[in-house]
Design a protein around this motif. Structure first.
Motif, PDB file in Angstrom:
ATOM      1  N   ARG A  67       0.712  -1.172   0.082  1.00 15.47           N
ATOM      2  CA  ARG A  67      -0.074  -0.034  -0.124  1.00 15.47           C
ATOM      3  C   ARG A  67       0.849   1.232  -0.048  1.00 15.47           C
ATOM      4  N   LYS A  68       1.921   1.117   0.649  1.00 12.11           N
ATOM      5  CA  LYS A  68       2.946   2.381   0.740  1.00 12.11           C
ATOM      6  C   LYS A  68       3.453   2.793  -0.762  1.00 12.11           C
ATOM      7  N   PHE A  69       3.866   1.526  -1.392  1.00 10.12           N
ATOM      8  CA  PHE A  69       4.266   1.824  -2.906  1.00 10.12           C
ATOM      9  C   PHE A  69       3.211   2.200  -3.760  1.00 10.12           C
ATOM     10  N   LEU A  70       2.083   1.740  -3.649  1.00 14.15           N
ATOM     11  CA  LEU A  70       0.887   2.079  -4.634  1.00 14.15           C
ATOM     12  C   LEU A  70       0.395   3.662  -4.358  1.00 14.15           C
ATOM     13  N   ASP A  71       0.416   4.018  -2.931  1.00 19.57           N
ATOM     14  CA  ASP A  71       0.209   5.428  -2.570  1.00 19.57           C
ATOM     15  C   ASP A  71       1.092   6.288  -2.990  1.00 19.57           C
ATOM     16  N   ASN A  72       2.404   6.103  -3.041  1.00 19.30           N
ATOM     17  CA  ASN A  72       3.227   6.720  -3.304  1.00 19.30           C
ATOM     18  C   ASN A  72       3.268   7.053  -4.880  1.00 19.30           C
ATOM     19  N   ALA A  73       3.065   5.828  -5.682  1.00 22.79           N
ATOM     20  CA  ALA A  73       2.655   6.150  -7.064  1.00 22.79           C
ATOM     21  C   ALA A  73       1.618   7.229  -7.281  1.00 22.79           C
ATOM     22  N   LEU A  74       0.519   6.989  -6.717  1.00 20.93           N
ATOM     23  CA  LEU A  74      -0.902   7.623  -6.829  1.00 20.93           C
ATOM     24  C   LEU A  74      -0.551   9.033  -6.601  1.00 20.93           C
ATOM     25  N   LYS A  75       0.398   9.448  -5.679  1.00 22.78           N
ATOM     26  CA  LYS A  75       0.579  10.918  -5.545  1.00 22.78           C
ATOM     27  C   LYS A  75       1.163  11.721  -6.668  1.00 22.78           C
ATOM     28  N   ASP A  76       1.565  11.271  -7.743  1.00 25.28           N
ATOM     29  CA  ASP A  76       1.852  11.936  -8.959  1.00 25.28           C
ATOM     30  C   ASP A  76       0.425  12.167  -9.610  1.00 25.28           C
ATOM     31  N   ASN A  77      -0.410  11.705  -9.219  1.00 24.62           N
ATOM     32  CA  ASN A  77      -1.826  12.095 -10.066  1.00 24.62           C
ATOM     33  C   ASN A  77      -2.176  11.757 -11.139  1.00 24.62           C
ATOM     34  N   ILE A  78      -1.491  10.744 -11.843  1.00 27.15           N
ATOM     35  CA  ILE A  78      -2.005  10.542 -12.942  1.00 27.15           C
ATOM     36  C   ILE A  78      -2.446   9.011 -13.300  1.00 27.15           C
ATOM     37  N   SER A  79      -2.527   8.013 -12.105  1.00 35.02           N
ATOM     38  CA  SER A  79      -3.102   6.603 -12.435  1.00 35.02           C
ATOM     39  C   SER A  79      -4.498   6.784 -12.890  1.00 35.02           C
ATOM     40  N   LEU A  80      -4.789   6.003 -13.287  1.00 33.63           N
ATOM     41  CA  LEU A  80      -6.393   5.765 -14.075  1.00 33.63           C
ATOM     42  C   LEU A  80      -6.920   4.569 -13.667  1.00 33.63           C
ATOM     43  N   TYR A  81      -8.296   4.399 -13.785  1.00 36.81           N
ATOM     44  CA  TYR A  81      -8.843   3.015 -13.621  1.00 36.81           C
ATOM     45  C   TYR A  81     -10.171   3.055 -14.588  1.00 36.81           C
ATOM     46  N   ALA A  82     -10.690   1.755 -14.796  1.00 38.80           N
ATOM     47  CA  ALA A  82     -11.838   1.728 -15.921  1.00 38.80           C
ATOM     48  C   ALA A  82     -12.919   1.143 -15.157  1.00 38.80           C
ATOM     49  N   LEU A  83     -14.040   1.824 -15.387  1.00 41.99           N
ATOM     50  CA  LEU A  83     -15.319   1.391 -14.608  1.00 41.99           C
ATOM     51  C   LEU A  83     -16.370   1.075 -15.504  1.00 41.99           C
ATOM     52  N   ASP A  84     -16.801  -0.028 -15.121  1.00 39.11           N
ATOM     53  CA  ASP A  84     -18.215  -0.649 -16.148  1.00 39.11           C
ATOM     54  C   ASP A  84     -19.497  -0.006 -15.866  1.00 39.11           C
ATOM     55  N   GLU A  85     -19.877   0.940 -16.790  1.00 38.13           N
ATOM     56  CA  GLU A  85     -21.122   1.671 -16.604  1.00 38.13           C
ATOM     57  C   GLU A  85     -22.518   0.729 -16.522  1.00 38.13           C
ATOM     58  N   ASP A  86     -22.032  -0.447 -17.145  1.00 35.78           N
ATOM     59  CA  ASP A  86     -23.246  -1.372 -17.078  1.00 35.78           C
ATOM     60  C   ASP A  86     -23.344  -2.412 -15.822  1.00 35.78           C
ATOM     61  N   ASN A  87     -22.528  -2.132 -14.939  1.00 41.92           N
ATOM     62  CA  ASN A  87     -22.437  -2.830 -13.582  1.00 41.92           C
ATOM     63  C   ASN A  87     -22.127  -1.707 -12.272  1.00 41.92           C
ATOM     64  N   ASN A  88     -22.836  -0.754 -12.448  1.00 39.90           N
ATOM     65  CA  ASN A  88     -22.813   0.099 -11.258  1.00 39.90           C
ATOM     66  C   ASN A  88     -21.518   0.760 -10.957  1.00 39.90           C
ATOM     67  N   ASP A  89     -20.649   1.026 -12.297  1.00 45.38           N
ATOM     68  CA  ASP A  89     -19.310   1.752 -12.161  1.00 45.38           C
ATOM     69  C   ASP A  89     -18.473   0.649 -11.525  1.00 45.38           C
ATOM     70  N   ALA A  90     -18.320  -0.527 -11.664  1.00 37.85           N
ATOM     71  CA  ALA A  90     -17.433  -1.527 -10.899  1.00 37.85           C
ATOM     72  C   ALA A  90     -16.168  -1.216 -11.575  1.00 37.85           C
ATOM     73  N   ILE A  91     -15.010  -1.389 -10.802  1.00 37.67           N
ATOM     74  CA  ILE A  91     -13.731  -1.332 -11.204  1.00 37.67           C
ATOM     75  C   ILE A  91     -13.436  -2.526 -11.780  1.00 37.67           C
ATOM     76  N   ALA A  92     -13.126  -2.203 -13.331  1.00 40.21           N
ATOM     77  CA  ALA A  92     -12.820  -3.539 -14.395  1.00 40.21           C
ATOM     78  C   ALA A  92     -11.374  -3.207 -14.429  1.00 40.21           C
ATOM     79  N   GLY A  93     -10.444  -2.397 -14.312  1.00 40.33           N
ATOM     80  CA  GLY A  93      -9.218  -2.356 -14.398  1.00 40.33           C
ATOM     81  C   GLY A  93      -8.577  -1.261 -13.891  1.00 40.33           C
ATOM     82  N   VAL A  94      -7.116  -1.120 -13.468  1.00 39.97           N
ATOM     83  CA  VAL A  94      -6.352  -0.128 -12.937  1.00 39.97           C
ATOM     84  C   VAL A  94      -5.086   0.023 -13.459  1.00 39.97           C
ATOM     85  N   THR A  95      -4.531   1.170 -13.717  1.00 37.97           N
ATOM     86  CA  THR A  95      -3.172   1.261 -14.056  1.00 37.97           C
ATOM     87  C   THR A  95      -2.562   2.202 -13.186  1.00 37.97           C
ATOM     88  N   ILE A  96      -1.562   1.800 -12.334  1.00 34.09           N
ATOM     89  CA  ILE A  96      -0.853   2.533 -11.472  1.00 34.09           C
ATOM     90  C   ILE A  96       0.464   3.318 -12.179  1.00 34.09           C
TER      91      ILE A  96
END
Length: 243
Positions: A67-96
């Motif tokens: 979590r520390k590793f991921l949080d450190n990357a997230l602080k650069d504010n460019i990570s993305l995720y893919a949401l499924d609009e047909d399934n209540n915006d469930a997280i389908a994928g993440v790129t850190i």
């Protein structure tokens, strides 16, 4: 540009939807969804990624370190995720994603080195990076030097969404974002034949090949068991240009 020349996302580029693909939209991860995105990576990427899978047979990563590793990357504010609009915006994928800057290339080192349970992983990643110039690229007969380089730190897709083009969509979106925020190139380590095949469709090339059989810890080829199907890690990168 931030302290010591480090990358800071321009305020002129707000968080938004970067790409739509079928029922999915790819967008910036908002602050209140970071914990969910990190859990997605823990449940998927850190279970499936080949080097991690092999090393954890003898070395357990602590969830706190992950979590520390991921949080450190997230602080650069460019990570993305893919949401499924047909399934209540469930997280389908993440790129850190994080950024390495020419003026401050060691910005993330302090965090990486503090993660004791992941030391073997970072030693291997450094081995892969040895001899690679992250900031100089060939463009025709000329060399181009960039100030900021995208460092992909992992991409995960939920098992139920695999085979639907989510990984491709996340890569397309992150390259589009990079061009908007002034990141001129991408350079990452890809450890699976599957991730290597996908990224090489996006105008980048293999910079270095690192056979698993040749990587030794105290004289032991600790990653040789990955082949088959994975013969090597590859450092893959290139300039980012508008298609």
């Amino acid at each position: 540009m931030g302290e010591n020349g480090s990358f800071v996302r321009p305020s002129s580029v707000p968080r938004r939807v970067w790409l739509r693909h079928k029922s999915f939209r790819v967008e910036d991860i908002p602050d209140d969804k970071r914990s969910e995105a990190m859990q997605h990576m823990i449940d998927n990427f850190f279970q499936d990624e080949p080097v991690t899978s092999e090393l954890r047979k003898t070395t357990k990563y602590s969830e706190d370190d992950i979590r520390k590793f991921l949080d450190n990357a997230l602080k650069d504010n460019i990570s993305l995720y893919a949401l499924d609009e047909d399934n209540n915006d469930a997280i389908a994928g993440v790129t850190i994603l994080r950024v390495s800057s020419r003026a401050n290339p060691h910005k993330h080192d302090a965090c990486d080195l503090s993660l004791k349970s992941m030391k073997r992983l970072f030693t291997f990643l450094q081995h892969c990076h040895d001899g690679v110039d992250n900031f100089t690229y060939q463009s025709g007969s000329s060399k181009v030097v960039v100030d900021h380089v995208l460092e992909p730190m992992g991409l995960s897709v939920s098992p139920q969404y695999r085979g639907k083009g989510i990984g491709q969509a996340l890569i397309q979106a992150r390259h589009k974002l990079c061009l908007e925020v002034g990141i001129g190139a991408t350079m990452g380590i890809y450890t699976s034949i599957y991730s290597q095949a996908i990224i090489l469709r996006h105008g980048v090339e293999t910079v270095k090949d690192v056979p698993y059989a040749d990587y030794l810890e105290d004289g032991v080829a600790v990653l040789s068991g990955l082949n088959p199907p994975h013969p090597s890690a590859k450092v893959i990168g290139g300039l980012l240009t508008k298609s």
